[in-house]
Design a protein around this motif. Structure first.
Motif, PDB file in Angstrom:
ATOM      1  N   GLU A  51      72.545  32.851  10.897  1.00 31.68           N
ATOM      2  CA  GLU A  51      72.175  31.244  10.608  1.00 31.68           C
ATOM      3  C   GLU A  51      71.030  30.906   9.901  1.00 31.68           C
ATOM      4  O   GLU A  51      70.661  31.953   9.133  1.00 31.68           O
ATOM      5  CB  GLU A  51      72.047  30.729  12.166  1.00 31.68           C
ATOM      6  N   MET A  52      70.329  29.958   9.994  1.00 28.19           N
ATOM      7  CA  MET A  52      69.342  29.648   9.184  1.00 28.19           C
ATOM      8  C   MET A  52      68.041  30.605   9.166  1.00 28.19           C
ATOM      9  O   MET A  52      67.487  30.914   8.061  1.00 28.19           O
ATOM     10  CB  MET A  52      68.688  28.154   9.801  1.00 28.19           C
ATOM     11  N   PHE A  53      67.535  30.809  10.333  1.00 33.81           N
ATOM     12  CA  PHE A  53      66.496  31.841  10.462  1.00 33.81           C
ATOM     13  C   PHE A  53      66.776  33.231   9.931  1.00 33.81           C
ATOM     14  O   PHE A  53      66.038  33.817   9.147  1.00 33.81           O
ATOM     15  CB  PHE A  53      65.856  31.835  12.015  1.00 33.81           C
ATOM     16  N   MET A  54      68.044  33.830   9.937  1.00 31.48           N
ATOM     17  CA  MET A  54      68.418  34.906   9.515  1.00 31.48           C
ATOM     18  C   MET A  54      68.210  34.797   7.996  1.00 31.48           C
ATOM     19  O   MET A  54      67.842  35.915   7.274  1.00 31.48           O
ATOM     20  CB  MET A  54      69.838  35.455  10.074  1.00 31.48           C
ATOM     21  N   ALA A  55      68.835  33.680   7.401  1.00 30.34           N
ATOM     22  CA  ALA A  55      68.648  33.444   6.137  1.00 30.34           C
ATOM     23  C   ALA A  55      67.254  33.613   5.559  1.00 30.34           C
ATOM     24  O   ALA A  55      66.962  34.365   4.525  1.00 30.34           O
ATOM     25  CB  ALA A  55      69.359  32.318   5.823  1.00 30.34           C
ATOM     26  N   ALA A  56      66.342  33.021   6.230  1.00 31.36           N
ATOM     27  CA  ALA A  56      64.772  32.923   5.711  1.00 31.36           C
ATOM     28  C   ALA A  56      64.465  34.461   5.858  1.00 31.36           C
ATOM     29  O   ALA A  56      63.641  34.732   5.014  1.00 31.36           O
ATOM     30  CB  ALA A  56      64.293  32.229   6.595  1.00 31.36           C
ATOM     31  N   GLN A  57      64.647  35.086   6.990  1.00 30.53           N
ATOM     32  CA  GLN A  57      64.207  36.451   7.302  1.00 30.53           C
ATOM     33  C   GLN A  57      64.701  37.352   5.919  1.00 30.53           C
ATOM     34  O   GLN A  57      63.788  38.237   5.316  1.00 30.53           O
ATOM     35  CB  GLN A  57      64.582  37.082   8.389  1.00 30.53           C
ATOM     36  N   ARG A  58      65.818  37.083   5.382  1.00 28.52           N
ATOM     37  CA  ARG A  58      66.580  37.977   4.207  1.00 28.52           C
ATOM     38  C   ARG A  58      65.558  37.639   2.974  1.00 28.52           C
ATOM     39  O   ARG A  58      65.297  38.505   2.353  1.00 28.52           O
ATOM     40  CB  ARG A  58      67.937  37.809   4.154  1.00 28.52           C
ATOM     41  N   ILE A  59      65.368  36.268   3.079  1.00 24.69           N
ATOM     42  CA  ILE A  59      64.751  36.037   1.628  1.00 24.69           C
ATOM     43  C   ILE A  59      63.179  36.473   1.618  1.00 24.69           C
ATOM     44  O   ILE A  59      62.788  37.018   0.755  1.00 24.69           O
ATOM     45  CB  ILE A  59      64.700  34.580   1.439  1.00 24.69           C
ATOM     46  N   VAL A  60      62.741  36.559   2.863  1.00 20.91           N
ATOM     47  CA  VAL A  60      61.384  37.181   2.945  1.00 20.91           C
ATOM     48  C   VAL A  60      61.331  38.420   2.534  1.00 20.91           C
ATOM     49  O   VAL A  60      60.402  38.981   1.840  1.00 20.91           O
ATOM     50  CB  VAL A  60      60.628  36.943   4.367  1.00 20.91           C
ATOM     51  N   ALA A  61      62.358  39.234   3.179  1.00 28.31           N
ATOM     52  CA  ALA A  61      62.406  40.684   2.758  1.00 28.31           C
ATOM     53  C   ALA A  61      62.559  41.082   1.359  1.00 28.31           C
ATOM     54  O   ALA A  61      61.997  42.152   1.010  1.00 28.31           O
ATOM     55  CB  ALA A  61      63.712  41.344   3.429  1.00 28.31           C
ATOM     56  N   ARG A  62      62.939  40.127   0.702  1.00 30.82           N
ATOM     57  CA  ARG A  62      63.365  40.295  -0.705  1.00 30.82           C
ATOM     58  C   ARG A  62      61.900  39.830  -1.456  1.00 30.82           C
ATOM     59  O   ARG A  62      61.804  40.540  -2.392  1.00 30.82           O
ATOM     60  CB  ARG A  62      64.677  39.379  -1.263  1.00 30.82           C
ATOM     61  N   THR A  63      61.194  38.863  -0.949  1.00 26.02           N
ATOM     62  CA  THR A  63      60.556  38.285  -2.063  1.00 26.02           C
ATOM     63  C   THR A  63      58.939  38.547  -1.256  1.00 26.02           C
ATOM     64  O   THR A  63      57.812  38.286  -2.034  1.00 26.02           O
ATOM     65  CB  THR A  63      60.717  36.572  -2.070  1.00 26.02           C
ATOM     66  N   TYR A  64      58.842  38.891  -0.087  1.00 27.00           N
ATOM     67  CA  TYR A  64      57.426  39.386   0.561  1.00 27.00           C
ATOM     68  C   TYR A  64      56.736  37.934   0.491  1.00 27.00           C
ATOM     69  O   TYR A  64      55.568  38.088   0.081  1.00 27.00           O
ATOM     70  CB  TYR A  64      56.732  40.187  -0.315  1.00 27.00           C
ATOM     71  N   GLU A  65      57.342  36.835   0.745  1.00 28.80           N
ATOM     72  CA  GLU A  65      56.394  35.620   0.881  1.00 28.80           C
ATOM     73  C   GLU A  65      56.539  35.089   2.167  1.00 28.80           C
ATOM     74  O   GLU A  65      57.377  33.751   2.176  1.00 28.80           O
ATOM     75  CB  GLU A  65      57.055  34.709  -0.332  1.00 28.80           C
TER      76      GLU A  65
END
Ligand SMILES: Nc1ncnc2c1ncn2[C@@H]1O[C@H](COP(=O)(O)OP(=O)(O)OP(=O)(O)O)[C@@H](O)[C@H]1O
Ligand SMILES: [Mg+2]
Lengths: 246, 224
Positions: free
Chosen positions: B172-186
């Motif tokens: 869901e949304m929050f998992m998507a955000a976590q994945r992007i954080v893991a990639r971008t470190y932001e």
């Protein structure tokens, strides 16, 4: 038509009804008077099974019932022959005036909606509220709500209507319109039992008057007998007090 | 704001919003509808005082309200998976959320049912209606009116609680955000972004609540 014999009811260890008898003929208008707490409301509620009497019998249209052990089916059947008007109206709050009157016809009597609504319109007209059909209870005055409640009780053409202090919750200037409607019904020959504190009204409308106290009938007679020459000292005293208050 | 930050935000926006529209909102809608059904049934069982079932209802409410939602999610998802059965994470999430919220909404509904004046029931009897008819046509609609604002609250809570189902692998949304954080470190940027999207969803629901309340108020004044 309807006869109650020796009805008893206790709440906990309070004996509220202690052997009341009551006989109603078709077309009778019976006023029940009595001080607060004498059991008037309880009597009406037992007669319509909103409370279960401990004991006593009921004769209704020639059928015999034990009030202490009524069957659900008999209760449902008898309620279709009766109407009840509450002190505080108890209109269905989520229904318009018209829907309030039609609801029982549609749901309990399975009448087609159109037919039910046309009867409901006629009933509202009868209580002078044709122009309020679409109003919800909170948009109506107390007197108007009570008239809708009377229309609701009338809709199913009951054989008898019970009124429990129909004007006690109303401001004095609104009691008149409700009493007028009841007087009208009396003139049309509707059978009614009216618990009331309105002595003037009882005197003009009632064929018979019953004075109750402490769960028993103290005195019973025609309106003239009770109001003009009460036999019991207790009745005289009560009437003196009540007239003074009104 | 740096170009990089703007780029990350715009790039991630759809990646977060889409799972929001495709997973978070449907999950909320399905789970909450189910929760309302459970709540109505459980509340009516108590209101009508149905023996045995009433005891079961009380135990259900006691257990669910007494344990954390995350624990319930883990228990059901990893518990069942651990036994060797395959279970769809979305289905599992919907059921657990529904059963969880159902317990809270049941209490809301029960209180609302009890707040309907006894005279409504009696008036129904006096015009010849049967118990179930009075409940369905008179009591429940009035109780719904009373329960509407607290139920809307529950709906909002559930919308936000769906973020917990990321932990049982629902994308869901929050998992998507976590994945992007893991990639971008932001984390600051991206978590703020997902927060804003949750807020937007909540705001729409709040509007719907106001709209719904207005409609309900047409035929019944709000109780004090
Ligand atoms: N549900 C109940 N539980 C316990 N006691 C009750 C209940 N209903 C009525 N009573 C008691 O029964 C007695 C008679 O009450 P009832 O309401 O029949 O009197 P009433 O004659 O209608 O009085 P009023 O003129 O004040 O309406 C009162 O003492 C009342 O407290
Ligand atoms: Mg009374």
């Amino acid at each position: 038509m309807l006869e109650i014999k020796n009805i008893h009811k206790t709440f906990g260890d309070a004996q509220v009804l202690r052997g009341v008898d009551l006989k109603v003929e078709k077309g009778d208008v019976i006023a029940i008077l009595g001080p607060s707490g004498s059991g008037k409301t309880t009597l009406l509620r037992c007669m319509n099974f909103l409370e279960t009497a401990d004991s006593g019998t009921m004769q209704f249209d020639g059928e015999h019932f034990e009030l202490g052990k009524m069957k659900k089916r008999d209760i449902a059947r008898l309620r279709l022959k009766t109407g009840f008007v509450f002190q505080n109206y108890n209109l269905f709050l989520n229904k318009s005036a018209l829907q309030n009157v039609a609801e029982g016809l549609i749901v309990a009597r399975r009448m087609p909606k159109q037919e039910a609504y046309s009867i409901a319109e006629r009933m509202l007209e009868k209580v002078g509220l044709s122009d309020r059909a679409g109003y919800f209870p909170h948009q109506l005055s107390g007197g108007q709500q009570q008239r809708v409640a009377i229309a609701r009780a009338l809709a199913s053409e009951p054989e008898i209507i019970y009124f429990d202090e129909p004007t006690s919750a109303l401001d004095p200037e609104l009691t008149g319109e409700v009493l007028e409607v009841i007087k009208h019904l009396a003139a049309e020959g509707m059978t009614m039992i009216v618990v009331t504190h309105e002595l003037g009204f009882a005197r003009t409308v009632a064929d018979r008057v019953i004075f109750m106290e402490n769960g028993v009938v103290v005195e019973e007679g025609s309106a003239e007998e009770i109001f003009d020459r009460p036999a019991k000292e207790r009745t005289r005293e009560f009437l003196r007090m009540e007239w003074k208050e009104n | 704001m740096s170009d990089r930050a703007i780029h990350i935000l715009t790039d991630s926006f759809m990646k977060i919003l889409l799972p929001g529209l495709k997973v978070t909102l449907p999950l909320t809608a399905i789970a909450f509808s189910l929760a309302l059904v459970i709540a109505t049934v459980v509340a009516l069982i108590q209101f009508a005082n149905v023996r045995v079932l009433k005891q079961i209802a009380r135990v259900y409410i006691w257990v669910i309200r007494g344990t954390p939602l995350v624990v319930q999610l883990y228990l059901v998802f990893f518990g069942i998976s651990g036994l060797g059965y395959l279970i769809d994470p979305f289905v599992c999430a919907a059921i657990v959320l529904a059963v969880n919220e159902g317990a809270y909404c049941a209490e809301t509904m029960r209180a609302a049912l009890e707040a309907v004046p006894a005279g409504q029931m009696e008036a129904g009897y006096c015009v010849g209606m049967k118990y179930h008819q009075i409940i369905r046509r008179i009591v429940l609609p009035q109780a719904m009116r009373t329960a509407f604002p607290p139920l809307s609250n529950s709906l909002l809570s559930m919308l936000k609680d769906t973020s917990l189902v990321a932990s049982i692998t629902v994308a869901e949304m929050f998992m998507a955000a976590q994945r992007i954080v893991a990639r971008t470190y932001e984390p600051l940027l991206v978590y703020a972004e997902v927060a804003v999207i949750y807020l937007a969803f909540s705001t729409v629901l709040t509007w719907l609540q106001h709209f719904g309340e207005k409609r309900l108020n047409r035929y019944q004044r709000a109780k004090a």
